[in-house]
Every structure is written in C-alpha cells, then in structure tokens.
Design an enzyme around this catalytic site. Structure first.
Site, PDB file in Angstrom:
ATOM      1  N   ARG A  16       0.771  -1.056  -0.052  1.00  0.00           N
ATOM      2  CA  ARG A  16      -0.153  -0.103  -0.064  1.00  0.00           C
ATOM      3  C   ARG A  16       0.754   1.302   0.037  1.00  0.00           C
ATOM      4  NH1 ARG A  16      -2.380   1.071   5.690  1.00  0.00           N
ATOM      5  NH2 ARG A  16      -0.944   2.712   5.338  1.00  0.00           N
ATOM      6  N   TYR A  56       3.315   5.375  12.111  1.00  0.00           N
ATOM      7  CA  TYR A  56       3.761   4.178  12.105  1.00  0.00           C
ATOM      8  C   TYR A  56       4.509   3.324  10.875  1.00  0.00           C
ATOM      9  CZ  TYR A  56      -0.373   3.684   8.971  1.00  0.00           C
ATOM     10  OH  TYR A  56      -1.367   3.647   7.917  1.00  0.00           O
ATOM     11  N   HIS A 112      -3.758   4.823   4.403  1.00  0.00           N
ATOM     12  CA  HIS A 112      -4.848   3.886   4.469  1.00  0.00           C
ATOM     13  C   HIS A 112      -6.135   4.326   3.810  1.00  0.00           C
ATOM     14  CE1 HIS A 112      -7.716   1.093   5.521  1.00  0.00           C
ATOM     15  NE2 HIS A 112      -8.652   1.876   6.394  1.00  0.00           N
TER      16      HIS A 112
HETATM   17  C1  LIG Z   1     -15.361  -5.172  10.870  1.00  0.00           C
HETATM   18  C2  LIG Z   1     -14.551  -4.020  10.729  1.00  0.00           C
HETATM   19  N1  LIG Z   1     -13.596  -3.662  11.631  1.00  0.00           N
HETATM   20  C3  LIG Z   1     -12.766  -2.571  11.470  1.00  0.00           C
HETATM   21  C4  LIG Z   1     -12.927  -1.776  10.194  1.00  0.00           C
HETATM   22  C5  LIG Z   1     -12.193  -0.506  10.115  1.00  0.00           C
HETATM   23  N2  LIG Z   1     -11.107  -0.778   9.092  1.00  0.00           N
HETATM   24  C6  LIG Z   1     -11.297  -0.505   7.911  1.00  0.00           C
HETATM   25  S1  LIG Z   1     -10.064  -0.948   6.848  1.00  0.00           S
HETATM   26  C7  LIG Z   1      -9.174  -1.611   8.016  1.00  0.00           C
HETATM   27  C8  LIG Z   1      -7.976  -2.446   7.785  1.00  0.00           C
HETATM   28  C9  LIG Z   1      -7.968  -3.324   6.822  1.00  0.00           C
HETATM   29  O1  LIG Z   1      -7.037  -3.728   6.330  1.00  0.00           O
HETATM   30  P1  LIG Z   1      -6.724  -4.970   5.280  1.00  0.00           P
HETATM   31  O2  LIG Z   1      -7.788  -6.011   5.317  1.00  0.00           O
HETATM   32  O3  LIG Z   1      -5.343  -5.268   5.053  1.00  0.00           O
HETATM   33  O4  LIG Z   1      -7.308  -4.238   3.935  1.00  0.00           O
HETATM   34  P2  LIG Z   1      -6.533  -2.773   3.425  1.00  0.00           P
HETATM   35  O5  LIG Z   1      -7.187  -1.489   3.743  1.00  0.00           O
HETATM   36  O6  LIG Z   1      -5.162  -2.819   3.725  1.00  0.00           O
HETATM   37  O7  LIG Z   1      -6.736  -2.974   1.831  1.00  0.00           O
HETATM   38  C10 LIG Z   1      -9.971  -1.626   9.354  1.00  0.00           C
HETATM   39  C11 LIG Z   1      -9.632  -2.061  10.664  1.00  0.00           C
HETATM   40  C12 LIG Z   1     -13.805  -2.215   9.491  1.00  0.00           C
HETATM   41  N3  LIG Z   1     -14.159  -1.451   8.197  1.00  0.00           N
HETATM   42  N4  LIG Z   1     -14.636  -3.226   9.363  1.00  0.00           N
END
Ligand SMILES: Cc1ncc(C[n+]2csc(CCOP(=O)(O)OP(=O)(O)O)c2C)c(N)n1
Ligand SMILES: [Mg+2]
Lengths: 327, 346
Positions: free
Chosen positions: B243, B256, B247
């Site tokens: 990425r 971080y 985020h």
């Molecule tokens: C059930 C849930 N918990 C927390 C979140 C908040 N949240 C949004 S994106 C994220 C991280 C996701 O990481 P990843 O699965 O690696 O996907 P990326 O964003 O890196 O594409 C979090 C914790 C959420 N959207 N849904």
C-alpha cells in the site's frame, strides 16, 4: 483545571486508570503506535508497553472474546471498537457471553470489561461509521450502558467504568471528540458524580429535554434559542442508559410537565421509547402533553450528503418544543 | 514473470502468451486507474469527497486479476478495488459518488457482475462463497472472485468462508491483496505464517504471486479461475504487494511506518516494469506512451468534472429503497418529514 478535548480527557482518564491499577489493559485495532484512529489511546503504548496496550488482530469477536478470557484471569481490559458499525461482529461475544457469564457463575465470576464505542454521525463518513447502536445493548441485561457527552464526564466516567466490576458498554460521541472543556483532574474520585446518575445540565421550568452523548450539546443550544421565545427549557444529560436514572428524570418532568427525548438513533424502538413509557407511567398526572421523541428516521443511516437532514438539529428540537407546547 | 527491471522470466507452471496488443492494453489499464486514483485523492483534498481509499501500488494485482475474469464471472470487492471496477466497466464516477456521500453504492451489481463495495472487513467473502454455491447449483460454469486484505484474514467471516468453500467445493477464488498493512498494523499482527499457506489447513491450494507483476497476477488468476470452472474447487491467491499511500485520506502513515520501506517498494513499481519491458522489446513507441498519458489526463479531467456535477440527493431519498415492498412506517415518516421540510419553505 486543565483544558482538555473529549478525546484527550478520555486518554488522560485511561492513563490514570492504568497508573492506578496494573491489571488495566487496552486492546483494539490500531490502538498502539497509531493511538487509535481518533487518537484516544495516543501515547499509551509508548508509556505502558505492548503487554498492556495491545494492537489486536483485525477481528472484533476476537477482541471481546479474549478480553473475557483476560478478565477471567484477573485483568481489566478496555476494548476499543474502531467505529460503531463494527461492533456487530463482536455482538455474539458481548450478548451471549460477556453479559451473562457472571450470572451463570452465581456471582462468582466478575467480568470487568469496558467496550468503548465511538458513536454517532456528523463527521461526513462513509457507511457504518455513523451509527447509534445503543438500544441493542440497553436491551441486553447484564451490561451497563453509558454515554459521555463532554470532557469532564469523559475523564471521570471512563475511570468509573474501568473500576466497575460489571461489563460496561461505553459510548463516545465521535463528533464531540475535539470539543474542549476545563477538567479538574485533581478532584477526588469521591466527589465525582456516580456514573449511573443523570445530571441536570441546564435548569428550566417549562419543558425537560432528555439527551445523552452527542445530542446533549444540541439540546443545550436549543434551550438557549428557546429562551428568546420566553421558554424555560431544562436539559438533562442521562449519562447512564442502563440503568436509567429514572428518579432524576421523573423529578424533572414532574416539575416541567413536558418531556422530549432526543437521540440520533432511529425513533422506532429507539431508547426514547423506554423513557417515554417510564415517564408516562410515573408522571402521568403531571404531564401537560405526551412525551415526544426527536431522533433519526427509522431508516439506515444515509450517505453523508444527507446526514444533516437525518440528524436531529437545533431546528428539529425547537420544532418539537413548539409541538409539545401546542398540545 | 516480469522483474522490476522489466525482464521477462518464464515460469514452468504459469506461463501465458500475450500479444503486444494485449500487453499494451494492460499498460493502458494500469496507467488509467492510477490516474483516476490520483484525481480522487486530489478531489478529497479539495473537500469534494469525504474519504478515498487509494489503490496506489496495487494496480497490477487488480488489473492482472480483473482482466483474468470472463464477463460472466462474478466479483465481490472490498472498498479499494477501483482497478477491478475499471475492468468490470463500472464508471469511476460511481465509485467517487460513494466516497462523496451521495449514495452507499450506486452501480448495478448485476449489470457489471461486480458487487457493491463492502466496508465491513471480510463480510463479502461469505457472500461470494454463497453466490458460488448458487452457481454450482445452477450447473453453470461461472467463477466467483472475492477480494480482501491481509488484515481481513483475521476475521471469523473470512475463515468461515474458507471452510464453506472447502467443504462445498465452491467455485470461488479468494484473492488476498497483501499490501503489508491493515491501517497501522503490519502483517505480523495478523499472522505468523505466509498467508497463502493458510489455505492448506482448510484443504485447498494457496499460492503467492508477485502482486506488482501484472502478468503473473493475470496468469495465476486465470489458472485458478479455470480450475474453479472445471470443478476443482477453490484457490487462495496471495498477491504480495504494498500500500503505497495512506490507508485512506484520513490516515497519517508517518506515525507508524518508516520511509525506507516505501522507498524499497517504489523500486518495484507495477507500472514502470511494464513500460520498461515494452520499451526494451519495442512493443510500443514513444507516441503510444504519450497517447496513453494524454488519455489519462483527459480521463482525470472528465472524472473530476462529472464528480463535481453529481447532484446531492433529495432529502426524502433517505426513505427510498429501504424496503422492496410498501411499508407503512416509511410512508408515515416520509410524509412527516416532507411536511417538516415544507414548514421551512413556507
Ligand atoms: C469489521 C470491521 N472492523 C474494522 C474496520 C475498520 N477498518 C477499515 S479498513 C481496516 C484495515 C483493513 O486492512 P486490510 O484487510 O489489510 O485491507 P486494506 O485496507 O489494507 O486494503 C480496518 C481495521 C472495518 N471496516 N470493519
Ligand atoms: Mg492490508
């Protein structure tokens, strides 16, 4: 006295609780280095280490389930759910286990777990980031449910919640995180308002507005505006939703004779319904008008371009005040 | 199959033979989706979007896998699959509409065989498996492809979806874009073993692919989709990528992660290597690259213009589509709200 934002007040409250009791732990997604997406846990991992401030894997059910286990082992976990809409994967652990296990043990087990949930709308967010899920939890026996509305309560109530031997679902109005107030961090805990008590935050004689969390400020603004129309509006910050401080509510409504409940959550089967029923039972002969409710439409939270229409605002509260007087 | 320097390397199991035309097409996709993404970030910065989740760095994973699909295959995305949406013919302005806050989705999933974005981490993996089970029961040969992140692999839903897919031999391909981060949490907060190896415990094959290599992503996804169509059951693909941005636009990664990590991944850019390969092998001349850049700029401008022109929904739209059938409470509240709004006009 220190001037603190709500986010910082909560942060200071947790810091104090961690200093006071080495069993207090912080758990959640991104609560460590990042300090949480709202920075409410900012700096805690740096100062208390990774054993006490835990960046968990991304699974809410896991967060609450393991918090229960830690509590069984004598710890006092404070869990952050990143946004209101993401508490639901944890709902099973909260409702079937956290709320009921102490009772099943005939009181031998205590689960002093705090579930912190930033709640409510008003920040222009995408779906699932603006919800008010309190009624699901007030409906679940075994959980205490509280909502802070200002930095002073943020600082004190989070510490009271952590000290409580009951599981506490702790709502934080996210759109108020950046609002400041003077907080007396030196005041003795014995002088704090107990966290299961409501508080009259503005006195008035014609109508009582009952609110909690984000809507307290809105109601205070409405009360000020109503003064221009010669109406004396009392505002009660409920603070605790389960248990509800019914006596304080009844005392106020018996004096004013009119009652309006204000929350962001949908009206239909919302927390206001419980209050309306209780107030009607206890204040029937003092009431000049039916208890009115101001809340979100009974629809899912809309896309952010519509949220100003969805959320109760000054006008919606004042319109209800007009209605309750027109009765 | 394509090194960061643009050298083509053969792979014994996964080779593909693409025409120069096809390579040029992939290059065009990569450049255009990056351009749309940049425009969206800019729009957010200017207050025109509430939020944007950038795909920067993940273009090859998305275009490679997205172009492996047949039109009749079904896709379940997260909230970051703008490149896949592009492959499915979803107008980028529709994606922007959701992040602008004019709707929660806004495209017809059936028209594009591209489901709505899912924000709740991991939920869509179960939907994909269920959909695939439906395909299976229809006796159809369509595949279902579901996207999720490295962080998502911790969710119960995702693990349940692996179990369902395995037990029912569902025709689904799991495509995990391991971009190394789940907001501020690095991969080691979610796993001790490489993610692709999780699959074997669930009873199906898992494979890791260089997520910055569009050819490899295409080849591996094609193979997995072909396996699914011939009834061989699910595959987990872990696209190893990075990425490059925050985020989302709300995030501040300097809190971080270290800059050197970003610098190292910059050298593995998914677009540069295709460009280098094309240059070296004379698959395109300067005019071609200039034309693509010009097209990208046009697209960026067009997307911006149409995004700004998106009308705010009518207030009463709050009550639309909550139920498929007439519903008293909706009617009642809609009427009350309409009267309330009229009170202001009068
Ligand atoms: C059930 C849930 N918990 C927390 C979140 C908040 N949240 C949004 S994106 C994220 C991280 C996701 O990481 P990843 O699965 O690696 O996907 P990326 O964003 O890196 O594409 C979090 C914790 C959420 N959207 N849904
Ligand atoms: Mg990730």
């Amino acid at each position: 006295m220190t001037s603190l934002t709500l986010a910082k007040a909560l942060n200071e409250g947790m810091r104090k609780a961690m200093e006071d009791d080495p069993k207090v732990l912080i758990m959640g997604e991104d609560v460590g280095k990042l300090g949480g997406v709202f920075r409410v846990t900012d700096g805690l991992q740096k100062d208390f280490g990774e054993q006490r401030v835990i960046d968990t894997p991304l699974a809410e059910s896991g967060i609450i389930g393991t918090a229960i286990g830690l509590a069984l082992r004598g710890y006092r976990p404070v869990c952050e759910i990143q946004f209101d809409g993401f508490v639901f994967p944890a709902a099973d652990q909260i409702i079937t286990q956290l709320a009921k296990m102490p009772l099943r043990s005939l009181g031998k087990l205590r689960l002093p777990v705090v579930v912190r949930i930033p709640c409510g709308g008003g920040i222009g967010a995408v779906e699932h980031h603006s919800e008010s899920p309190e009624a699901y939890f007030t409906h679940t026996a075994g959980l205490r449910v509280v909502a802070c509305s200002n930095p002073v309560d943020g600082y004190t109530m989070i510490q009271q919640a952590i000290r409580s031997d009951d599981p506490v679902v702790f709502f934080e109005p996210k759109r108020r995180y950046w609002e400041k107030a003077e907080v007396d961090t030196a005041a003795s805990a014995a002088d704090w308002t107990p966290f299961d008590q409501a508080r009259v935050v503005r006195q008035g004689s014609d109508v009582t507005l009952l609110a909690y969390g984000p809507m307290v400020k809105t109601c205070l603004e409405a009360a000020t505006a109503a003064e221009d129309d010669g109406r004396s509006v009392e505002v009660v910050d409920l603070r605790s939703l389960n248990p509800l401080d019914v006596d304080r509510v009844v005392e106020s409504v018996s004096r004013t004779g009119r009652c309006i409940v204000v929350h962001e959550a949908p009206i239909y089967n919302g927390f206001g319904a419980e209050i309306a029923a209780r107030v009607t039972e206890r204040c029937f002969y003092s009431l000049e008008a039916p208890v009115l409710r101001v809340g979100g439409p009974s629809t899912p939270y809309p896309p952010s371009r519509l949220e100003d229409h969805y959320l109760p605002d000054l006008d919606r509260v004042l319109e209800a005040v007009d209605r309750v007087f027109a009765f | 199959m394509l090194t960061p320097e643009g050298e083509r390397v053969e792979h014994p199991d996964y080779d593909i033979d693409l025409t120069p035309e096809e390579i040029r097409g992939l290059y065009r996709d990569l450049v255009l989706v990056r351009r749309v993404d940049l425009e969206a970030v800019a729009l957010q910065r200017q207050g025109e979007l509430g939020l944007w989740a950038s795909l920067l760095g993940q273009e090859a994973a998305q275009i490679g896998s997205g172009r492996a699909l047949a039109a009749t295959d079904m896709v379940f995305p997260t909230y970051r699959e703008h490149g896949v949406a592009w492959c499915r013919g979803v107008d980028p302005v529709n994606l922007l509409g959701m992040f602008r806050g004019v709707n929660h989705g806004g495209w017809d999933p059936a028209e594009h065989n591209f489901h709505l974005y899912t924000i709740v981490i991991g939920s869509q993996t179960l939907h994909a498996v269920g959909y695939a089970m439906g395909v299976q029961r229809d006796g159809a040969e369509n595949a279902t492809l579901v996207y999720f992140g490295d962080g998502a692999t911790s969710q119960g839903d995702v693990n349940e979806s692996f179990i369902w897919a395995s037990v029912f031999n569902a025709p689904v391909v799991f495509f995990c874009q391991n971009n190394q981060w789940a907001i501020s949490e690095p991969l080691e907060k979610q796993t001790r073993i490489p993610l692709y190896r999780r699959a074997s415990g669930f009873g199906f094959p898992g494979i890791r692919v260089d997520g910055n290599d569009v050819l490899a992503c295409l080849a591996v996804t094609r193979k997995a989709l072909a396996d699914v169509r011939s009834g061989q059951g699910p595959t987990l693909i872990e696209a190893f990528t990075y990425r490059m941005g925050a985020h989302t636009t709300s995030d501040d990664p300097t809190r971080y992660r270290v800059a050197s990590e970003l610098e190292a991944w910059k050298l593995k850019d998914p677009i540069e290597r295709v460009r280098a390969y094309m240059f070296k092998n004379q698959l395109a001349d300067q005019d071609f690259f200039d034309a693509i850049d010009a097209e990208a700029d046009e697209l960026g401008k067009d997307v911006r213009k149409r995004c700004l022109a998106l009308p705010d929904p009518e207030p009463l739209a709050i009550f639309d589509h909550v139920y498929a059938e007439p519903h008293r409470l909706m009617e009642e509240e809609r009427a009350e709200f309409a009267a309330y709004l009229e009170g202001f006009e009068g």
